[in-house]
Scaffold this motif. Structure first.
Motif, PDB file in Angstrom:
ATOM      1  N   GLU A 112       0.852  -1.228  -0.125  1.00  0.00           N
ATOM      2  CA  GLU A 112       0.221  -0.093   0.059  1.00  0.00           C
ATOM      3  C   GLU A 112       0.830   1.138  -0.090  1.00  0.00           C
ATOM      4  O   GLU A 112       0.555   2.160  -0.986  1.00  0.00           O
ATOM      5  CB  GLU A 112      -0.756  -0.079   1.139  1.00  0.00           C
ATOM      6  N   ARG A 113       1.836   1.433   0.721  1.00  0.00           N
ATOM      7  CA  ARG A 113       2.967   2.258   0.895  1.00  0.00           C
ATOM      8  C   ARG A 113       3.704   2.668  -0.630  1.00  0.00           C
ATOM      9  O   ARG A 113       3.544   3.887  -1.006  1.00  0.00           O
ATOM     10  CB  ARG A 113       3.924   2.163   1.808  1.00  0.00           C
ATOM     11  N   LYS A 114       3.979   1.465  -1.092  1.00  0.00           N
ATOM     12  CA  LYS A 114       4.859   1.527  -2.523  1.00  0.00           C
ATOM     13  C   LYS A 114       3.417   2.086  -3.291  1.00  0.00           C
ATOM     14  O   LYS A 114       3.783   3.094  -4.370  1.00  0.00           O
ATOM     15  CB  LYS A 114       4.943   0.371  -2.833  1.00  0.00           C
ATOM     16  N   HIS A 115       2.221   1.555  -3.127  1.00  0.00           N
ATOM     17  CA  HIS A 115       1.338   2.113  -4.193  1.00  0.00           C
ATOM     18  C   HIS A 115       0.722   3.601  -4.257  1.00  0.00           C
ATOM     19  O   HIS A 115       0.673   4.333  -5.068  1.00  0.00           O
ATOM     20  CB  HIS A 115       0.118   1.429  -4.158  1.00  0.00           C
ATOM     21  N   GLU A 116       0.902   4.175  -2.737  1.00  0.00           N
ATOM     22  CA  GLU A 116       0.828   5.602  -2.675  1.00  0.00           C
ATOM     23  C   GLU A 116       1.896   6.153  -3.245  1.00  0.00           C
ATOM     24  O   GLU A 116       1.630   7.322  -3.811  1.00  0.00           O
ATOM     25  CB  GLU A 116       0.833   5.632  -1.160  1.00  0.00           C
ATOM     26  N   GLU A 117       3.377   5.880  -3.138  1.00  0.00           N
ATOM     27  CA  GLU A 117       4.199   6.576  -3.685  1.00  0.00           C
ATOM     28  C   GLU A 117       4.221   6.548  -5.297  1.00  0.00           C
ATOM     29  O   GLU A 117       4.748   7.606  -5.770  1.00  0.00           O
ATOM     30  CB  GLU A 117       5.616   5.759  -3.315  1.00  0.00           C
ATOM     31  N   TYR A 118       3.651   5.632  -5.678  1.00  0.00           N
ATOM     32  CA  TYR A 118       3.246   5.331  -7.084  1.00  0.00           C
ATOM     33  C   TYR A 118       2.302   6.327  -7.650  1.00  0.00           C
ATOM     34  O   TYR A 118       2.595   7.099  -8.627  1.00  0.00           O
ATOM     35  CB  TYR A 118       3.011   4.046  -7.390  1.00  0.00           C
ATOM     36  N   ARG A 119       1.244   6.487  -7.007  1.00  0.00           N
ATOM     37  CA  ARG A 119       0.469   7.500  -7.227  1.00  0.00           C
ATOM     38  C   ARG A 119       0.819   8.991  -7.185  1.00  0.00           C
ATOM     39  O   ARG A 119       0.478   9.839  -7.890  1.00  0.00           O
ATOM     40  CB  ARG A 119      -0.987   7.148  -6.150  1.00  0.00           C
ATOM     41  N   TYR A 120       1.392   9.254  -6.153  1.00  0.00           N
ATOM     42  CA  TYR A 120       2.286  10.535  -5.883  1.00  0.00           C
ATOM     43  C   TYR A 120       3.252  10.862  -6.972  1.00  0.00           C
ATOM     44  O   TYR A 120       2.995  11.852  -7.380  1.00  0.00           O
ATOM     45  CB  TYR A 120       3.027  10.451  -4.488  1.00  0.00           C
ATOM     46  N   GLN A 121       3.958   9.874  -7.448  1.00  0.00           N
ATOM     47  CA  GLN A 121       4.850  10.124  -8.713  1.00  0.00           C
ATOM     48  C   GLN A 121       4.014  10.515 -10.075  1.00  0.00           C
ATOM     49  O   GLN A 121       4.343  11.240 -10.745  1.00  0.00           O
ATOM     50  CB  GLN A 121       5.791   8.887  -8.894  1.00  0.00           C
ATOM     51  N   ILE A 122       2.735   9.879 -10.056  1.00  0.00           N
ATOM     52  CA  ILE A 122       2.044  10.009 -11.240  1.00  0.00           C
ATOM     53  C   ILE A 122       1.389  11.328 -11.140  1.00  0.00           C
ATOM     54  O   ILE A 122       1.257  12.334 -12.075  1.00  0.00           O
ATOM     55  CB  ILE A 122       1.005   9.022 -11.119  1.00  0.00           C
ATOM     56  N   GLN A 123       0.888  11.873  -9.944  1.00  0.00           N
ATOM     57  CA  GLN A 123       0.418  13.198  -9.747  1.00  0.00           C
ATOM     58  C   GLN A 123       1.309  14.171 -10.148  1.00  0.00           C
ATOM     59  O   GLN A 123       1.287  15.094 -10.871  1.00  0.00           O
ATOM     60  CB  GLN A 123      -0.071  13.199  -8.267  1.00  0.00           C
ATOM     61  N   LYS A 124       2.759  13.986  -9.579  1.00  0.00           N
ATOM     62  CA  LYS A 124       3.754  14.943  -9.832  1.00  0.00           C
ATOM     63  C   LYS A 124       4.165  15.102 -11.249  1.00  0.00           C
ATOM     64  O   LYS A 124       4.266  16.183 -11.739  1.00  0.00           O
ATOM     65  CB  LYS A 124       5.143  14.447  -9.151  1.00  0.00           C
ATOM     66  N   SER A 125       4.143  13.770 -11.774  1.00  0.00           N
ATOM     67  CA  SER A 125       4.414  14.024 -13.559  1.00  0.00           C
ATOM     68  C   SER A 125       3.383  14.671 -14.262  1.00  0.00           C
ATOM     69  O   SER A 125       3.635  15.333 -15.283  1.00  0.00           O
ATOM     70  CB  SER A 125       4.204  12.411 -13.882  1.00  0.00           C
ATOM     71  N   GLU A 126       2.154  14.360 -13.914  1.00  0.00           N
ATOM     72  CA  GLU A 126       0.941  15.012 -14.623  1.00  0.00           C
ATOM     73  C   GLU A 126       0.973  16.728 -14.284  1.00  0.00           C
ATOM     74  O   GLU A 126       1.034  17.482 -15.283  1.00  0.00           O
ATOM     75  CB  GLU A 126      -0.189  14.723 -14.030  1.00  0.00           C
ATOM     76  N   GLU A 127       1.353  17.127 -13.106  1.00  0.00           N
ATOM     77  CA  GLU A 127       1.650  18.424 -12.776  1.00  0.00           C
ATOM     78  C   GLU A 127       2.585  19.034 -13.517  1.00  0.00           C
ATOM     79  O   GLU A 127       2.700  19.996 -14.194  1.00  0.00           O
ATOM     80  CB  GLU A 127       1.792  18.721 -11.087  1.00  0.00           C
ATOM     81  N   LEU A 128       3.853  18.326 -13.547  1.00  0.00           N
ATOM     82  CA  LEU A 128       4.923  18.832 -14.323  1.00  0.00           C
ATOM     83  C   LEU A 128       4.577  19.264 -15.804  1.00  0.00           C
ATOM     84  O   LEU A 128       5.015  19.818 -16.514  1.00  0.00           O
ATOM     85  CB  LEU A 128       6.131  18.028 -14.145  1.00  0.00           C
ATOM     86  N   PHE A 129       3.943  18.093 -16.359  1.00  0.00           N
ATOM     87  CA  PHE A 129       3.625  18.002 -17.762  1.00  0.00           C
ATOM     88  C   PHE A 129       2.722  19.243 -17.944  1.00  0.00           C
ATOM     89  O   PHE A 129       2.787  19.901 -19.075  1.00  0.00           O
ATOM     90  CB  PHE A 129       2.802  16.784 -18.225  1.00  0.00           C
ATOM     91  N   ILE A 130       1.523  19.449 -17.061  1.00  0.00           N
ATOM     92  CA  ILE A 130       0.655  20.570 -17.209  1.00  0.00           C
ATOM     93  C   ILE A 130       1.601  22.049 -17.164  1.00  0.00           C
ATOM     94  O   ILE A 130       1.215  23.081 -18.007  1.00  0.00           O
ATOM     95  CB  ILE A 130      -0.168  20.613 -16.069  1.00  0.00           C
ATOM     96  N   GLU A 131       2.461  22.221 -16.265  1.00  0.00           N
ATOM     97  CA  GLU A 131       3.158  23.266 -16.013  1.00  0.00           C
ATOM     98  C   GLU A 131       4.148  23.382 -17.495  1.00  0.00           C
ATOM     99  O   GLU A 131       4.042  24.649 -17.619  1.00  0.00           O
ATOM    100  CB  GLU A 131       4.217  23.204 -14.944  1.00  0.00           C
ATOM    101  N   GLU A 132       4.578  22.412 -17.999  1.00  0.00           N
ATOM    102  CA  GLU A 132       5.332  22.639 -19.211  1.00  0.00           C
ATOM    103  C   GLU A 132       4.500  22.909 -20.392  1.00  0.00           C
ATOM    104  O   GLU A 132       4.641  23.884 -21.246  1.00  0.00           O
ATOM    105  CB  GLU A 132       6.145  21.162 -19.476  1.00  0.00           C
ATOM    106  N   LEU A 133       3.306  22.529 -20.417  1.00  0.00           N
ATOM    107  CA  LEU A 133       2.383  22.947 -21.476  1.00  0.00           C
ATOM    108  C   LEU A 133       1.959  24.283 -21.523  1.00  0.00           C
ATOM    109  O   LEU A 133       1.906  24.867 -22.223  1.00  0.00           O
ATOM    110  CB  LEU A 133       1.040  21.947 -21.398  1.00  0.00           C
ATOM    111  N   VAL A 134       1.826  24.669 -20.198  1.00  0.00           N
ATOM    112  CA  VAL A 134       1.270  26.199 -19.919  1.00  0.00           C
ATOM    113  C   VAL A 134       2.237  27.136 -20.248  1.00  0.00           C
ATOM    114  O   VAL A 134       2.105  28.036 -20.863  1.00  0.00           O
ATOM    115  CB  VAL A 134       0.622  26.351 -18.763  1.00  0.00           C
ATOM    116  N   ALA A 135       3.603  26.716 -19.774  1.00  0.00           N
ATOM    117  CA  ALA A 135       4.621  27.671 -20.218  1.00  0.00           C
ATOM    118  C   ALA A 135       5.075  27.515 -21.741  1.00  0.00           C
ATOM    119  O   ALA A 135       5.424  28.556 -22.149  1.00  0.00           O
ATOM    120  CB  ALA A 135       6.108  27.065 -19.283  1.00  0.00           C
ATOM    121  N   SER A 136       4.947  26.527 -22.355  1.00  0.00           N
ATOM    122  CA  SER A 136       5.136  26.524 -23.644  1.00  0.00           C
ATOM    123  C   SER A 136       4.274  27.279 -24.642  1.00  0.00           C
ATOM    124  O   SER A 136       4.528  28.088 -25.676  1.00  0.00           O
ATOM    125  CB  SER A 136       5.223  24.957 -24.382  1.00  0.00           C
ATOM    126  N   GLN A 137       2.971  27.595 -23.945  1.00  0.00           N
ATOM    127  CA  GLN A 137       2.012  28.402 -24.644  1.00  0.00           C
ATOM    128  C   GLN A 137       2.025  29.635 -24.359  1.00  0.00           C
ATOM    129  O   GLN A 137       1.752  30.498 -25.166  1.00  0.00           O
ATOM    130  CB  GLN A 137       0.506  27.806 -24.246  1.00  0.00           C
TER     131      GLN A 137
END
Length: 143
Positions: A112-137
Motif C-alpha cells: 500500500e505504501r509503494k502504491h501511494e508513492e506510485y500515485r504520488y509520482q503519477i500526480q507529480k508527473s502530470e503536474e509537471l506536464f501541465i506546467e510545461e504545457l502552460v509555459a510553452s503556450q
C-alpha cells in the motif's frame, strides 16, 4: 504526457506465497480444532453410560453397559492422550498462523505504501506536464 508504467508491487509473489501459507495454516488449525472437539466428545460417553447404569436396569443391561463402559473407558483413556497432543498441535498451529498473518499484513502495508508513492509520482508527473504545457503556450516566439 510522459507515460509512467503501471504500478507493480515488486513483492507481489512473496505476498501471494505468504497468503497461501496463511490459508494453509488456517485450514490445518481448523482441522486440529475439530480433532480436539472429537476427542472431548469421548469424555462425555463415560458419564452417559454411568447415568444409564444408575437408573436401574436389568442384569443383562448392566452387563452390557459394563462391557460398553470398559470399552469407552479405554477409548477415553486413549482419547485423553490424543486430546493433549491435538491441543498442543492446535496451539502451535495457531502461533504459526498468527506469525503468518503478521507477515502478510506487513507485506500488504508495504504494498500500500509503494502504491501511494506510485500515485504520488503519477500526480507529480502530470503536474509537471501541465506546467510545461502552460509555459510553452505563453512563450513569446523569438523575432
Amino acid at each position: 504526457m510522459g507515460g509512467m508504467k503501471k504500478f507493480q508491487f515488486s513483492l507481489s509473489t512473496v505476498l501471494g506465497y505468504k497468503q497461501q501459507v496463511q490459508e494453509g495454516l488456517q485450514n490445518e488449525h481448523a482441522q486440529l480444532v475439530h480433532r480436539v472437539r472429537q476427542a472431548e466428545a469421548y469424555r462425555n460417553c463415560n458419564r452417559e453410560l454411568r447415568e444409564a447404569e444408575a437408573k436401574g436396569t436389568t442384569v443383562s443391561e448392566v452387563l452390557k453397559y459394563q462391557s460398553a463402559l470398559r470399552y469407552w473407558e479405554q477409548q477415553i483413556h486413549d482419547a485423553r492422550a490424543h486430546l493433549v497432543q491435538c491441543r498442543q498441535a492446535a496451539e502451535a498451529k495457531r502461533a504459526e498462523l498468527v506469525a503468518a498473518r503478521q507477515e502478510t499484513a506487513s507485506l500488504e502495508k508495504v504494498r500500500e505504501r509503494k502504491h501511494e508513492e506510485y500515485r504520488y509520482q503519477i500526480q507529480k508527473s502530470e503536474e509537471l506536464f501541465i506546467e510545461e504545457l502552460v509555459a510553452s503556450q505563453w512563450r513569446v516566439p523569438a523575432p
